[in-house]
Design an enzyme around this catalytic site. Structure first.
Site, PDB file in Angstrom:
ATOM      1  N   SER A 135       0.861  -1.183   0.000  1.00  0.00           N
ATOM      2  CA  SER A 135       0.000   0.000   0.000  1.00  0.00           C
ATOM      3  C   SER A 135       0.898   1.234   0.000  1.00  0.00           C
ATOM      4  O   SER A 135       1.651   1.458   0.948  1.00  0.00           O
ATOM      5  CB  SER A 135      -0.885  -0.024   1.253  1.00  0.00           C
ATOM      6  OG  SER A 135      -1.589   1.184   1.380  1.00  0.00           O
ATOM      7  N   LYS A 161      -1.124  -1.188  -4.485  1.00  0.00           N
ATOM      8  CA  LYS A 161      -2.267  -0.345  -4.111  1.00  0.00           C
ATOM      9  C   LYS A 161      -1.754   1.064  -3.909  1.00  0.00           C
ATOM     10  O   LYS A 161      -0.761   1.276  -3.202  1.00  0.00           O
ATOM     11  CB  LYS A 161      -2.892  -0.902  -2.821  1.00  0.00           C
ATOM     12  CG  LYS A 161      -3.653   0.085  -1.956  1.00  0.00           C
ATOM     13  CD  LYS A 161      -4.473  -0.645  -0.891  1.00  0.00           C
ATOM     14  CE  LYS A 161      -4.647   0.190   0.368  1.00  0.00           C
ATOM     15  NZ  LYS A 161      -5.424  -0.523   1.410  1.00  0.00           N
ATOM     16  N   LYS A 163      -2.740   5.087  -2.860  1.00  0.00           N
ATOM     17  CA  LYS A 163      -3.721   5.964  -2.234  1.00  0.00           C
ATOM     18  C   LYS A 163      -4.054   7.087  -3.210  1.00  0.00           C
ATOM     19  O   LYS A 163      -3.151   7.623  -3.880  1.00  0.00           O
ATOM     20  CB  LYS A 163      -3.147   6.557  -0.945  1.00  0.00           C
ATOM     21  CG  LYS A 163      -2.846   5.516   0.124  1.00  0.00           C
ATOM     22  CD  LYS A 163      -4.118   5.013   0.768  1.00  0.00           C
ATOM     23  CE  LYS A 163      -3.803   4.049   1.903  1.00  0.00           C
ATOM     24  NZ  LYS A 163      -5.023   3.585   2.583  1.00  0.00           N
ATOM     25  N   GLU A 214     -10.985   0.889  -3.627  1.00  0.00           N
ATOM     26  CA  GLU A 214     -11.292   0.667  -2.221  1.00  0.00           C
ATOM     27  C   GLU A 214     -11.889   1.922  -1.601  1.00  0.00           C
ATOM     28  O   GLU A 214     -11.339   3.021  -1.747  1.00  0.00           O
ATOM     29  CB  GLU A 214      -9.996   0.260  -1.510  1.00  0.00           C
ATOM     30  CG  GLU A 214     -10.168  -0.084  -0.042  1.00  0.00           C
ATOM     31  CD  GLU A 214      -8.857  -0.532   0.620  1.00  0.00           C
ATOM     32  OE1 GLU A 214      -7.856  -0.752  -0.102  1.00  0.00           O
ATOM     33  OE2 GLU A 214      -8.832  -0.647   1.854  1.00  0.00           O
ATOM     34  N   LYS A 263     -10.067  -6.343   8.036  1.00  0.00           N
ATOM     35  CA  LYS A 263      -9.047  -5.982   9.026  1.00  0.00           C
ATOM     36  C   LYS A 263      -9.545  -6.518  10.359  1.00  0.00           C
ATOM     37  O   LYS A 263     -10.666  -6.199  10.779  1.00  0.00           O
ATOM     38  CB  LYS A 263      -8.871  -4.467   9.113  1.00  0.00           C
ATOM     39  CG  LYS A 263      -8.224  -3.865   7.881  1.00  0.00           C
ATOM     40  CD  LYS A 263      -8.025  -2.372   8.001  1.00  0.00           C
ATOM     41  CE  LYS A 263      -7.439  -1.820   6.710  1.00  0.00           C
ATOM     42  NZ  LYS A 263      -7.480  -0.351   6.667  1.00  0.00           N
ATOM     43  N   GLY A 291      -4.374  -3.834   6.091  1.00  0.00           N
ATOM     44  CA  GLY A 291      -3.318  -3.585   7.064  1.00  0.00           C
ATOM     45  C   GLY A 291      -3.509  -2.259   7.745  1.00  0.00           C
ATOM     46  O   GLY A 291      -4.175  -1.356   7.212  1.00  0.00           O
TER      47      GLY A 291
END
Ligand SMILES: O=C(O)CCC(=O)c1ccccc1C(=O)O
Ligand SMILES: [Mg+2]
Length: 382
Positions: A135, A161, A163, A214, A263, A291
């Site tokens: 991430s 991934k 952001k 997401e 999670k 995570g």
């Protein structure tokens, strides 16, 4: 088993690189480690609450408070046959999932150790290795982002991934596709930075063959996500919106998502994480393990849950060195082959605690005893 003693340890560790998301900037990892004692055995848990309540409503202090005031005394008062009972015992308390999960996770590790089995096996895990992704936070420029993506692809991560936030979304994704091609398993995480008013921009993301988007919309929303999912080809994955098995059932029924990020802390512990996994398996919804930049104890719990069969998408459980120069377990958690972590076979979480590293990072320690006064030590190390 009877829990006779619980220790809470608050630690603070620098991150190797600052982590920027649409929620803010993190330079350190601060969290609470939990030890639950019964006889000669000790189980370990970790609270994944952040130091500020930007992801969910909890923070490091609220977790400590809920553990001390309610959750620890409640476990002291009873005999537990199986860790599945813990989430039931805590169910009277509304929310505070991360506080509950931190202690529940320690009881699961304790139970697995007392029975000489791995945490993965105790949970019904079947995988011996898990595939993991990375991430990546919001970088100051697209060039810097591309350099990071390049190095993570070289390291063998199975999923990239990135952001995104308003003003840093379509262009960085386009640049990654342009530079690295259509075959890189790529996804975007918005951490609730958009609303349905942004639907035109979100539809543009459909052109890039993302594995999923997401949590594009509100942290507490499943209605608008259903509207958005009807307009998008790309699967929506929910993170922030799913706190319970019931939340997942409703989101799946509404069509708010086609994938769920599990999670452990967000859903109140391992028992509920497993139940959520089972529900998604029955409904044909793939899951992956999210995570919270865990240190080694929480990371080990993530590896154990990710060994269950319906965790079919690589998770965010990267090796320790991606975040820290020193971890609370030894050796640091690392790949067995590029992008792959081994599921430990030793008892419980299957990693050795690095007590010296914990002491170096320790901010506060308190021991609670079923039949005695508690003792506190505050270490002024920063
Ligand atoms: O590397 C990791 O542990 C995942 C990092 C991450 O994406 C994240 C970190 C903190 C809070 C929320 C999220 C998220 O998945 O949205
Ligand atoms: Mg997320």
């Amino acid at each position: 088993m009877k829990i006779e003693r619980v220790d809470l340890q608050r630690i603070k560790i620098p991150l190797t690189a600052p982590f920027v998301t649409s929620m803010g900037l993190e330079t350190h990892k601060e969290c609470i480690l939990v030890r639950a004692y019964s006889g000669t055995h000790v189980g370990f848990g970790e609270s994944v609450a952040m130091d500020v309540p930007v992801y969910n409503e909890e923070d490091v202090d609220t977790v400590w408070y809920m553990l001390e005031k309610y959750l620890i005394p409640q476990l002291f008062s009873r005999e537990i046959e199986h860790p599945d009972e813990v989430s039931q015992i805590f169910s009277w308390m509304r929310r505070n999932q991360m506080a509950k999960s931190a202690l529940e996770g320690a009881v699961w590790d304790l139970y697995a150790k007392m029975n000489g089995m791995s945490l993965s096996r105790a949970l019904g895990g079947t995988r011996t290795t898990i595939d993991v992704g990375v991430s990546i936070g919001i970088e100051p420029t697209i060039e810097k982002l591309l350099a990071r993506v390049d190095s993570f692809i070289r390291d063998g991560y199975k999923k990239i991934k990135v952001k995104i936030k308003p003003g840093f979304d379509v262009e960085p994704i386009r640049a990654i596709r342009h530079t690295f091609g259509p075959d890189v398993p790529l996804m975007a995480d918005a951490n609730s930075a958009y609303t349905l008013a942004d639907i035109d921009m979100l539809k543009q993301l459909d052109d890039f063959g993302l594995i999923m988007i997401e949590q594009p919309l509100g942290h507490d929303d499943i209605i608008d996500h259903a509207t958005l999912q009807r307009e998008l080809k790309t699967p929506i994955c929910l993170d922030e919106s799913i706190h319970t098995v019931e939340d997942a059932r409703k989101a799946i029924e509404l069509g708010s998502c086609r994938i769920i990020n599990i999670k452990i802390g967000r859903v109140g512990g391992l028992t509920d994480a497993r139940k959520l996994h089972d529900l998604c398996a029955a409904k044909g919804v793939p899951v992956w393990c999210g995570g919270m930049q865990e240190v080694g104890i929480g990371r080990a719990h993530n590896i154990a849950i990710a060994s269950l069969a319906n965790f079919t998408i690589p998770g965010d459980t990267s090796p320790s060195h991606r975040y820290f120069t020193e971890d609370v377990v030894t050796p640091m958690i690392d790949f067995v082959s590029p992008g792959v972590l081994a599921v430990p076979t030793g008892a419980g979480i299957g990693y050795t605690i690095n007590e010296a590293a914990i002491l170096r990072a320790l901010v506060q320690h308190k021991s609670y005893f079923a039949n005695q006064e508690s003792t506190t030590t505050v270490i002024p190390n920063w």
